[in-house]
Structures are given as structure tokens and as C-alpha cells.
Design an enzyme around this catalytic site. Structure first.
Site, PDB file in Angstrom:
ATOM      1  N   HIS A 262      52.968  62.915  27.733  1.00  0.00           N
ATOM      2  CA  HIS A 262      52.813  63.173  29.168  1.00  0.00           C
ATOM      3  C   HIS A 262      53.188  61.884  29.883  1.00  0.00           C
ATOM      4  O   HIS A 262      52.812  60.804  29.453  1.00  0.00           O
ATOM      5  CB  HIS A 262      51.362  63.549  29.488  1.00  0.00           C
ATOM      6  CG  HIS A 262      51.196  64.108  30.854  1.00  0.00           C
ATOM      7  ND1 HIS A 262      51.140  63.313  31.979  1.00  0.00           N
ATOM      8  CD2 HIS A 262      51.099  65.391  31.279  1.00  0.00           C
ATOM      9  CE1 HIS A 262      50.998  64.090  33.039  1.00  0.00           C
ATOM     10  NE2 HIS A 262      50.968  65.351  32.642  1.00  0.00           N
ATOM     11  N   ASP A 314      49.550  72.138  27.863  1.00  0.00           N
ATOM     12  CA  ASP A 314      50.336  73.263  27.340  1.00  0.00           C
ATOM     13  C   ASP A 314      50.089  73.502  25.849  1.00  0.00           C
ATOM     14  O   ASP A 314      50.208  74.631  25.373  1.00  0.00           O
ATOM     15  CB  ASP A 314      51.835  73.026  27.578  1.00  0.00           C
ATOM     16  CG  ASP A 314      52.219  73.244  29.040  1.00  0.00           C
ATOM     17  OD1 ASP A 314      51.525  74.014  29.720  1.00  0.00           O
ATOM     18  OD2 ASP A 314      53.209  72.637  29.487  1.00  0.00           O
TER      19      ASP A 314
HETATM   20  C1  LIG Z   1      51.590  70.759  31.834  1.00  0.00           C
HETATM   21  C2  LIG Z   1      52.860  69.967  31.614  1.00  0.00           C
HETATM   22  O1  LIG Z   1      53.886  70.245  32.204  1.00  0.00           O
HETATM   23  S1  LIG Z   1      52.733  68.683  30.532  1.00  0.00           S
HETATM   24  C3  LIG Z   1      54.363  68.351  29.906  1.00  0.00           C
HETATM   25  C4  LIG Z   1      54.812  69.454  28.992  1.00  0.00           C
HETATM   26  N1  LIG Z   1      56.045  69.058  28.302  1.00  0.00           N
HETATM   27  C5  LIG Z   1      56.084  68.878  26.957  1.00  0.00           C
HETATM   28  O2  LIG Z   1      55.120  69.059  26.243  1.00  0.00           O
HETATM   29  C6  LIG Z   1      57.425  68.496  26.395  1.00  0.00           C
HETATM   30  C7  LIG Z   1      57.302  67.429  25.317  1.00  0.00           C
HETATM   31  N2  LIG Z   1      56.980  66.134  25.898  1.00  0.00           N
HETATM   32  C8  LIG Z   1      57.952  65.352  26.434  1.00  0.00           C
HETATM   33  O3  LIG Z   1      59.139  65.667  26.384  1.00  0.00           O
HETATM   34  C9  LIG Z   1      57.532  64.069  27.124  1.00  0.00           C
HETATM   35  O4  LIG Z   1      56.366  63.559  26.554  1.00  0.00           O
HETATM   36  C10 LIG Z   1      57.364  64.259  28.645  1.00  0.00           C
HETATM   37  C11 LIG Z   1      58.627  64.857  29.242  1.00  0.00           C
HETATM   38  C12 LIG Z   1      56.200  65.189  28.950  1.00  0.00           C
HETATM   39  C13 LIG Z   1      57.075  62.903  29.283  1.00  0.00           C
HETATM   40  O5  LIG Z   1      58.220  62.184  29.111  1.00  0.00           O
HETATM   41  P1  LIG Z   1      58.555  60.702  29.600  1.00  0.00           P
HETATM   42  O6  LIG Z   1      57.445  60.114  30.347  1.00  0.00           O
HETATM   43  O7  LIG Z   1      59.868  60.768  30.267  1.00  0.00           O
HETATM   44  O8  LIG Z   1      58.653  59.953  28.235  1.00  0.00           O
HETATM   45  P2  LIG Z   1      59.930  59.880  27.299  1.00  0.00           P
HETATM   46  O9  LIG Z   1      60.525  61.229  27.089  1.00  0.00           O
HETATM   47  O10 LIG Z   1      60.819  58.802  27.821  1.00  0.00           O
HETATM   48  O11 LIG Z   1      59.229  59.416  25.953  1.00  0.00           O
HETATM   49  C14 LIG Z   1      58.877  58.083  25.621  1.00  0.00           C
HETATM   50  C15 LIG Z   1      58.969  57.944  24.106  1.00  0.00           C
HETATM   51  O12 LIG Z   1      58.048  58.841  23.495  1.00  0.00           O
HETATM   52  C16 LIG Z   1      58.740  59.806  22.717  1.00  0.00           C
HETATM   53  N3  LIG Z   1      58.164  61.097  23.009  1.00  0.00           N
HETATM   54  C17 LIG Z   1      57.572  61.500  24.148  1.00  0.00           C
HETATM   55  N4  LIG Z   1      57.140  62.744  24.025  1.00  0.00           N
HETATM   56  C18 LIG Z   1      57.463  63.143  22.794  1.00  0.00           C
HETATM   57  C19 LIG Z   1      57.283  64.344  22.103  1.00  0.00           C
HETATM   58  N5  LIG Z   1      56.687  65.368  22.689  1.00  0.00           N
HETATM   59  N6  LIG Z   1      57.732  64.432  20.845  1.00  0.00           N
HETATM   60  C20 LIG Z   1      58.333  63.386  20.259  1.00  0.00           C
HETATM   61  N7  LIG Z   1      58.529  62.215  20.865  1.00  0.00           N
HETATM   62  C21 LIG Z   1      58.111  62.109  22.124  1.00  0.00           C
HETATM   63  C22 LIG Z   1      60.170  59.788  23.211  1.00  0.00           C
HETATM   64  O13 LIG Z   1      61.078  60.220  22.232  1.00  0.00           O
HETATM   65  C23 LIG Z   1      60.332  58.327  23.563  1.00  0.00           C
HETATM   66  O14 LIG Z   1      60.511  57.600  22.373  1.00  0.00           O
HETATM   67  P3  LIG Z   1      61.569  56.375  22.317  1.00  0.00           P
HETATM   68  O15 LIG Z   1      61.032  55.384  23.316  1.00  0.00           O
HETATM   69  O16 LIG Z   1      61.500  55.958  20.909  1.00  0.00           O
HETATM   70  O17 LIG Z   1      62.879  56.973  22.736  1.00  0.00           O
HETATM   71  O1  LIG Z   2      51.705  66.097  35.669  1.00  0.00           O
HETATM   72  C1  LIG Z   2      52.769  66.417  35.104  1.00  0.00           C
HETATM   73  O2  LIG Z   2      53.789  65.702  35.083  1.00  0.00           O
HETATM   74  C2  LIG Z   2      52.869  67.709  34.391  1.00  0.00           C
HETATM   75  C3  LIG Z   2      51.563  68.388  34.257  1.00  0.00           C
HETATM   76  O3  LIG Z   2      50.756  68.045  33.438  1.00  0.00           O
HETATM   77  C4  LIG Z   2      51.239  69.440  35.217  1.00  0.00           C
HETATM   78  O4  LIG Z   2      52.047  69.747  36.100  1.00  0.00           O
HETATM   79  O5  LIG Z   2      50.141  70.011  35.117  1.00  0.00           O
END
Ligand SMILES: CC(=O)SCCNC(=O)CCNC(=O)[C@H](O)C(C)(C)COP(=O)(O)OP(=O)(O)OC[C@H]1O[C@@H](n2cnc3c(N)ncnc32)[C@H](O)[C@@H]1OP(=O)(O)O
Ligand SMILES: O=C([O-])CC(=O)C(=O)O
Length: 372
Positions: A262, A314
Site C-alpha cells: 500500500h 482487498d
Molecule cells: C484498497 C486498495 O485499493 S489497496 C491497493 C490494492 N492494490 C494491490 O493490492 C495491488 C498490489 N500492490 C501494489 O501493486 C502496490 O503495493 C501498490 C500499487 C498498492 C502501492 O504501490 P507503490 O506505492 O507505487 O509502490 P511500488 O509499486 O513502487 O512498490 C515498491 C516496491 O515494493 C514492491 N511491491 C509493492 N507491492 C508489491 C506487491 N504487491 N507484490 C510484490 N512486490 C510489491 C515493488 O515491486 C517495489 O519493489 P522494488 O523497489 O524492488 O522495485
Molecule cells: O488509499 C489508497 O491508496 C487505496 C486504498 O486503500 C483505498 O482506496 O481504500
């Protein structure tokens, strides 16, 4: 070269708005909603209390809550023409895309579309909150060649939402857990979808347009779409061992694991996920089947060990919805249904105190002189 110096990819850490709606206080570990901690609220208050809090600035007394529920009930029905329009959509349309069309459809029926006043915007918000369960449930039914289901006004708001989706009246515990999921999804500061809606609202565009954009944003699996993706992963794996293998394989392939990580809570578990985990344990006990609970816990341990990453909402909402008998393609539309109130609050706030969003870029392309 550019004369703009600060660039934060993904706007990480950038403050985009001043708000009185909500704030993720990572220091005190609270999701502040209008001054209250969402997790504490979720233990004693229902979704309608949160709706009242977000749109009327206070937790309601029983009279106010009844009035709110009646107001929403008056808006439960949708125009027949919307059903007709859903019939015209290609059958493979994702329910989030049908929902996006359904929200957008409302603008033409608003006789006062250019009015951005607080009262008129609030009435629109209540209307949308009333109709969203109907749009979510019946767009899905029509796409699947089922007859639309009519709302049951004898049920509570959440029980009716659940009933319209599943066709069955929830038990008391199912209603409580479904309502809890709506509370937890209701508002969360400045995620991509909320930012999207505020950006759209900042051009003085209308509430329907702002929310239509937010549906599109929420559909993506880096945001709301992750709940559906989590469930597909769990179903593909079928057992604890195979789930661990699947996660290992994905990590080896440098794939993102849906439901983990997150932007704000990167180094700890989303507190909302903990509430859904507990709901999953309750449902597992009631149904005498703890396979999904054990799979999710194993995944949680593996991700902490391998990546230092923790579940977001999620991750645990997905198996909870599965155990509640909800079709997977409706997980993200339900998230939107719940978030409608938070989004409306943000659009109203943006309209009330607006400045156009218009950032700059660091240009990294080439420059050419045109030959004469
Ligand atoms: C209710 C909601 O909407 S909550 C969000 C729901 N989304 C997900 O579950 C999708 C999976 N999670 C992700 O893609 C990310 O954690 C996000 C998009 C939620 C947050 O992303 P950001 O803050 O942009 O972090 P970013 O994607 O740059 O990740 C940072 C590092 O952690 C790693 N990382 C982050 N999340 C994950 C993951 N779920 N699985 C594997 N690696 C991950 C990235 O690969 C990155 O590694 P690196 O620095 O070696 O390249
Ligand atoms: O805060 C965020 O980026 C995503 C999330 O967890 C939500 O929308 O509930």
C-alpha cells in the site's frame, strides 16, 4: 531540460489538497474520518452512520438515521431506460464498465446540472447512494441474462444491497459483516480514484462526471480491482501448499502479488484488513470451513518473510465476499458502492473551495530546430 525542479513519481508524498474529510495518520496509526478513527467507528457504527458523518458532519441520532434511510429508500428505483441500456451492452462487459456507464447516465436526468451548490450536490449524493446498489446488482444480472431484481424496502440499506446482489436475504451475521465491509471501504483520504474525482471536479465539471472517472480509476488492479484478482489467485491455488507455491512463483517472476502493499501503509498491515481477517475467521467458524482463512494466513506469513509486505483491505475482503456468496465480478463494484459517499464528500468539498488542478512536467524529450 526543464525549469521545473521537483518531480515525485506517482506523486508519492505530495500533498494534493486541504481537507476536513479524512487523513491517514501513520504516526498515531489512525484512519481519521471527520475526526474519528475509522477502525473504532467500525466496531460500533453502521454504514449509514458513516454516510451521515461524511455528508452531514456528525454521527446521527436514531431519528436522523431513520430519516437518512428513508431518503435513500426513495431513490432505490432506477429508470427503465437504464435497464434497456444495460441490455444493449456486449455480454462480456465488465460490471465496473457497466457501472461507469450507469453513473454517467444520471447526468441527463438532472434538471439542474449546472448547479454546484452544497445542498444540490448533497441531494445528488443521496440519490446516487440510493441507486448504486440497484445499478451494481442489475447491470450484472442483465449482462448475465437474468431478470432485474427489485429493491426490498423492508430491509436495511446494507441488507437490501446484499439481497439485490445475491438474491437471498442475509442472516444477521452476514448482514453485519457485509455492512462492516461497506464501513471499511467507505472513505480513505486521497487514493487514486478520489484524486481522479477531485481533478475532474476542479474544472467545475459535475458530480456524475467526477464519479464516472473514479469508477474507471477504481477498476484497475493496482487499486480496487485487486480484490477480484486476489480471489482468482486463491481459487487457482486451491490449497495452502499450492497457494504458497503460486506466490513463490509469482515473486520469482517479479510479479506484483495482488492484495499486498500500500502506498501509505507499506511497512505494516492495513488496519482495515485486520478487521476483515477477523470477519473471515467468524465466517469460517460458522460455515465449518477454514481453508481460505488458512490459505490467506499462509500467504500473509510468506509475503512478510520474502518481501516485508503486508495485506491491504482487498486481500481479506475478497475471501470474505466469497464466503458471503457474492459473485467475484461484483467485488470491485461493491467497493465503489461503498466509496460513493467518500467520493461525493470530496467532490462537494472541491466544488466548495476550488482551484483547478494543473501540474507541470519535466520534459525529457528532444528539442529540434525546424529547418527553413
Ligand atoms: C484498497 C486498495 O485499493 S489497496 C491497493 C490494492 N492494490 C494491490 O493490492 C495491488 C498490489 N500492490 C501494489 O501493486 C502496490 O503495493 C501498490 C500499487 C498498492 C502501492 O504501490 P507503490 O506505492 O507505487 O509502490 P511500488 O509499486 O513502487 O512498490 C515498491 C516496491 O515494493 C514492491 N511491491 C509493492 N507491492 C508489491 C506487491 N504487491 N507484490 C510484490 N512486490 C510489491 C515493488 O515491486 C517495489 O519493489 P522494488 O523497489 O524492488 O522495485
Ligand atoms: O488509499 C489508497 O491508496 C487505496 C486504498 O486503500 C483505498 O482506496 O481504500
Amino acid at each position: 531540460m526543464s525549469n521545473i525542479s521537483h518531480f515525485y513519481p506517482g506523486l508519492d508524498g505530495v500533498v494534493a489538497a486541504e481537507t476536513k474529510i479524512s487523513f491517514l495518520d501513520t504516526v498515531q496509526g489512525e484512519i481519521v474520518i471527520k475526526g474519528y478513527d475509522l477502525i473504532e467507528l467500525s466496531k460500533n457504527y453502521s454504514y449509514l452512520d458513516i454516510v451521515h458523518l461524511l455528508l452531514e458532519d456528525k454521527l446521527p441520532n436514531q431519528d436522523e438515521k431513520n430519516r437518512l434511510e428513508n431518503k435513500l429508500k426513495k431513490n432505490y428505483e432506477i429508470q427503465e431506460t437504464l435497464y434497456e441500456m444495460f441490455k444493449l451492452l456486449p455480454k462480456q462487459t465488465h460490471p465496473m464498465d457497466a457501472l461507469r456507464t450507469g453513473i454517467s447516465f444520471h447526468s441527463g436526468y438532472d434538471g439542474d446540472i449546472d448547479n454546484r451548490s452544497l445542498d444540490v450536490n448533497k441531494e445528488r449524493a443521496y440519490q446516487l447512494l440510493g441507486t448504486v446498489p440497484n445499478i451494481v446488482a442489475n447491470s450484472y444480472r442483465i449482462l448475465n441474462k437474468q431478470r432485474p431484481v427489485q429493491p426490498d424496502k423492508d430491509l436495511s440499506y446494507s441488507a437490501n444491497f446484499y439481497y439485490m446482489i445475491t438474491g437471498t436475504i442475509p442472516t444477521a451475521i452476514e448482514e453485519k459483516i457485509f455492512d462492516l465491509s461497506l464501513v471499511l471501504y467507505s472513505e480513505h483520504e486521497m487514493p487514486n480514484s478520489t484524486f481522479t474525482s477531485r481533478v475532474i471536479a476542479s474544472t467545475q465539471s459535475d458530480l456524475y462526471g467526477a464519479l464516472t472517472g473514479a469508477v474507471a480509476s477504481l477498476k484497475g488492479n493496482l487499486h480496487g480491482g485487486a480484490n477480484e484478482a486476489v480471489m482468482h489467485m486463491l481459487l487457482e491455488a486451491e490449497s495452502v501448499e499450492k497457494f504458497e507455491e503460486l506466490l513463490e512463483k509469482k515473486l520469482l517472476n517479479k510479479e506484483k502479488i495482488m492484495g499486498f502493499g500500500h502506498r501509505v501503509y507499506m511497512k505494516k498491515m492495513d488496519p482495515r484488513a485486520l478487521m476483515m481477517k477477523e470477519a473471515l475467521r467468524q465466517l469460517s467458524d460458522i460455515k465449518g470451513d477454514d481453508l481460505l482463512y488458512r490459505m490467506c494466513e499462509a500467504g500473509e506469513r510468506l509475503m512478510e518473510r520474502e518481501k516485508g509486505l503486508y495485506p491491504n483491505l482487498d486481500y481479506y475482503a475478497a475471501p470474505v465476499y466469497w464466503m458471503l456468496g457474492i459473485p467475484i465480478p461484483l467485488y470491485t463494484p461493491i467497493f465503489f458502492g461503498s466509496r460513493t459517499v467518500g467520493l461525493c464528500a470530496h467532490v462537494i468539498e472541491q466544488h466548495a473551495n476550488n482551484r483547478l488542478f494543473r501540474p507541470r512536467v519535466n520534459y525529457i524529450g528532444e528539442r529540434h530546430a525546424l529547418s527553413k
